[in-house]
Design a protein around this motif. Structure first.
Motif, PDB file in Angstrom:
ATOM      1  N   ARG A  94       0.846  -1.212   0.000  1.00 27.20           N
ATOM      2  CA  ARG A  94       0.000   0.000   0.000  1.00 27.20           C
ATOM      3  C   ARG A  94       0.877   1.257   0.000  1.00 27.20           C
ATOM      4  NH1 ARG A  94      -3.346  -2.232   4.325  1.00 27.20           N
ATOM      5  NH2 ARG A  94      -5.211  -3.164   3.458  1.00 27.20           N
ATOM      6  N   GLN A  95       1.915   1.228   0.840  1.00 18.14           N
ATOM      7  CA  GLN A  95       2.789   2.394   0.936  1.00 18.14           C
ATOM      8  C   GLN A  95       3.534   2.652  -0.373  1.00 18.14           C
ATOM      9  OE1 GLN A  95       5.130   1.362   4.342  1.00 18.14           O
ATOM     10  NE2 GLN A  95       3.522   1.904   5.810  1.00 18.14           N
ATOM     11  N   SER A  96       3.792   1.571  -1.123  1.00 22.45           N
ATOM     12  CA  SER A  96       4.555   1.722  -2.366  1.00 22.45           C
ATOM     13  C   SER A  96       3.791   2.505  -3.426  1.00 22.45           C
ATOM     14  CB  SER A  96       4.945   0.340  -2.914  1.00 22.45           C
ATOM     15  OG  SER A  96       3.836  -0.282  -3.547  1.00 22.45           O
ATOM     16  N   LEU A  97       2.481   2.631  -3.253  1.00 22.90           N
ATOM     17  CA  LEU A  97       1.676   3.376  -4.239  1.00 22.90           C
ATOM     18  C   LEU A  97       2.111   4.841  -4.326  1.00 22.90           C
ATOM     19  CD1 LEU A  97      -1.927   2.077  -3.465  1.00 22.90           C
ATOM     20  CD2 LEU A  97      -0.562   1.605  -5.504  1.00 22.90           C
ATOM     21  N   GLY A  98       2.724   5.335  -3.260  1.00 19.72           N
ATOM     22  CA  GLY A  98       3.133   6.735  -3.241  1.00 19.72           C
ATOM     23  C   GLY A  98       4.431   7.013  -3.987  1.00 19.72           C
ATOM     24  N   ARG A  99       5.101   5.975  -4.466  1.00 21.63           N
ATOM     25  CA  ARG A  99       6.388   6.193  -5.152  1.00 21.63           C
ATOM     26  C   ARG A  99       6.192   6.975  -6.439  1.00 21.63           C
ATOM     27  NH1 ARG A  99       8.695   0.136  -5.032  1.00 21.63           N
ATOM     28  NH2 ARG A  99       8.768  -0.156  -2.780  1.00 21.63           N
ATOM     29  N   GLU A 100       7.025   7.962  -6.627  1.00 24.79           N
ATOM     30  CA  GLU A 100       6.874   8.847  -7.796  1.00 24.79           C
ATOM     31  C   GLU A 100       7.219   8.147  -9.097  1.00 24.79           C
ATOM     32  OE1 GLU A 100       8.920  12.498  -7.365  1.00 24.79           O
ATOM     33  OE2 GLU A 100       7.691  13.180  -5.681  1.00 24.79           O
ATOM     34  N   GLU A 101       8.133   7.160  -9.040  1.00 29.90           N
ATOM     35  CA  GLU A 101       8.590   6.550 -10.294  1.00 29.90           C
ATOM     36  C   GLU A 101       7.566   5.590 -10.913  1.00 29.90           C
ATOM     37  OE1 GLU A 101       9.868   5.939  -7.325  1.00 29.90           O
ATOM     38  OE2 GLU A 101      10.374   3.818  -7.054  1.00 29.90           O
ATOM     39  N   LEU A 102       6.478   5.300 -10.198  1.00 32.52           N
ATOM     40  CA  LEU A 102       5.488   4.364 -10.744  1.00 32.52           C
ATOM     41  C   LEU A 102       4.725   4.992 -11.910  1.00 32.52           C
ATOM     42  CD1 LEU A 102       3.740   2.719  -7.648  1.00 32.52           C
ATOM     43  CD2 LEU A 102       5.556   1.772  -9.084  1.00 32.52           C
ATOM     44  N   SER A 103       4.573   4.229 -12.986  1.00 29.01           N
ATOM     45  CA  SER A 103       3.742   4.692 -14.103  1.00 29.01           C
ATOM     46  C   SER A 103       2.280   4.484 -13.722  1.00 29.01           C
ATOM     47  CB  SER A 103       4.078   3.891 -15.360  1.00 29.01           C
ATOM     48  OG  SER A 103       3.626   2.571 -15.201  1.00 29.01           O
ATOM     49  N   PRO A 104       1.356   5.158 -14.423  1.00 28.80           N
ATOM     50  CA  PRO A 104      -0.071   4.944 -14.116  1.00 28.80           C
ATOM     51  C   PRO A 104      -0.475   3.474 -14.199  1.00 28.80           C
ATOM     52  CG  PRO A 104       0.176   6.860 -15.514  1.00 28.80           C
ATOM     53  CD  PRO A 104       1.546   6.226 -15.416  1.00 28.80           C
ATOM     54  N   SER A 105       0.075   2.747 -15.176  1.00 28.96           N
ATOM     55  CA  SER A 105      -0.324   1.337 -15.298  1.00 28.96           C
ATOM     56  C   SER A 105       0.289   0.499 -14.164  1.00 28.96           C
ATOM     57  CB  SER A 105       0.039   0.781 -16.670  1.00 28.96           C
ATOM     58  OG  SER A 105       1.391   0.476 -16.739  1.00 28.96           O
TER      59      SER A 105
END
Lengths: 148, 184
Positions: B120-131
């Motif tokens: 859940r916390q990893s959702l906040g990472r900036e490097e994640l693409s929308p997909s």
């Protein structure tokens, strides 16, 4: 300690998928209707379809599979009804993709292209959504013959 | 053209349609909303919804949309546990627990996390693409679902054990002796 999530989502989901399976079991031409990945932890319902029996007339392709996915969410549920046969993969998707096409979009994929269109389907109840798709499927399949 | 009228299987009557709509909601909905979805009058919806609430199938909550209904968590959970205990063998139940554990382990490995909370916390990472973010959100939902099913299965196994100790067949509900065993 029992973990209750928003809205008892897991049990709500099983309730919806149970009714979807019951409905598909009654549909002419549908057989081997099964929960995926398992009966105790269903996420979707998959069926094998005898196409001619389903559409009620001769058809150039014999068999298809239909996968119905339903995941309740706060707000708009996720639901997909996906048909796959030898020539096309098509279905109605209510999810976060292609929001510009409305709550639900229709997509059809052939060897040549993928087309996305507005789905014109806003029903939230899983059985109501599924029934609309089952009623529309024969006409959509007919179009795939005309295109060949 | 938007689908205005809701299409339903022919064999479903008004009560069944209201019941199906109400029992598949996550967000509490008022009688007007449920009536429109179920293609019944508001009065008809209220009649069946109140009956379901009296039976414990629905919780009634007051929201900005007025009196709203949603499935009752405890009723759903207890019904689930009872159904699992009555309909499944202990081998099937333990097999499913193993499958759930294997799947959670595969997610931990795939996302490089130790827990659902970490994912859940990893959702906040900036490097994640929308997909990537959507993919992780979907896994979080399935992980939560696995935990709920696991809780129900564990309790069902415990219920089967208790019923056996009480000499009640969990699969038929029939008692062998008609009296409870004495303690000690």
């Amino acid at each position: 300690m029992v973990l209750f999530l928003a809205g008892g989502r897991g049990f709500t989901r099983r309730e919806g998928l149970r009714r979807i399976k019951e409905r598909l079991d009654k549909e002419p031409g549908f057989s081997d209707v099964q929960y995926q990945p398992s009966r105790l932890r269903p996420r979707s319902v998959v069926a094998t379809v005898d196409i001619e029996m389903f559409v009620g007339e001769t058809f150039p392709r014999d068999w298809a599979t239909v996968e119905v996915t339903w995941r309740p969410r706060a707000g708009t549920d996720v639901q997909r009804v996906q048909w796959v046969d030898d020539a096309v993969s098509l279905g109605w998707h209510k999810d976060d993709d292609h929001e510009a096409l409305g709550t639900t979009h229709f997509q059809i994929e052939t060897a040549e292209e993928i087309v996305h269109e507005p789905g014109h389907l806003e029903a939230e109840a899983p059985l109501s959504f599924l029934e609309s798709c089952l009623q529309r499927l024969p006409a959509k399949l007919e179009e795939t013959i005309a295109d060949q | 053209m938007t689908d205005q009228s809701h299409v339903w299987p022919a064999e479903m009557d008004a009560a069944d349609r209201v019941r199906h709509v109400a029992l598949t909601r996550t967000t509490p909905r008022n009688a007007g909303w449920i009536a429109e979805e179920a293609d019944v009058s508001r009065d008809t919806a209220v009649k069946y919804l109140d009956r379901m609430a009296d039976q414990g199938d629905l919780s009634v909550v007051e929201t900005a949309d007025g009196t709203c209904y949603r499935p009752d968590d405890v009723t759903q959970f207890l019904r689930e546990v009872r159904t699992l205990a009555e309909e499944q063998s202990v081998d099937e139940l333990t097999g499913e627990l193993r499958a759930i554990g294997d799947e959670i382990d595969s997610w931990k490995s795939a996302y490089g996390v130790e827990s659902l909370e970490e994912l859940r916390q990893s959702l906040g990472r900036e490097e994640l693409s929308p997909s990537d973010r959507r993919d992780r959100l979907e896994t979080i939902e399935e992980w939560e679902y696995n935990i709920q099913v696991r809780e129900a299965i564990q309790l069902a196994i415990s219920l089967q054990s208790s019923l056996t100790k009480l000499d009640v067949d969990p699969h038929t509900g029939e008692s062998g002796l008609g009296t409870l065993p004495q303690e000690g």
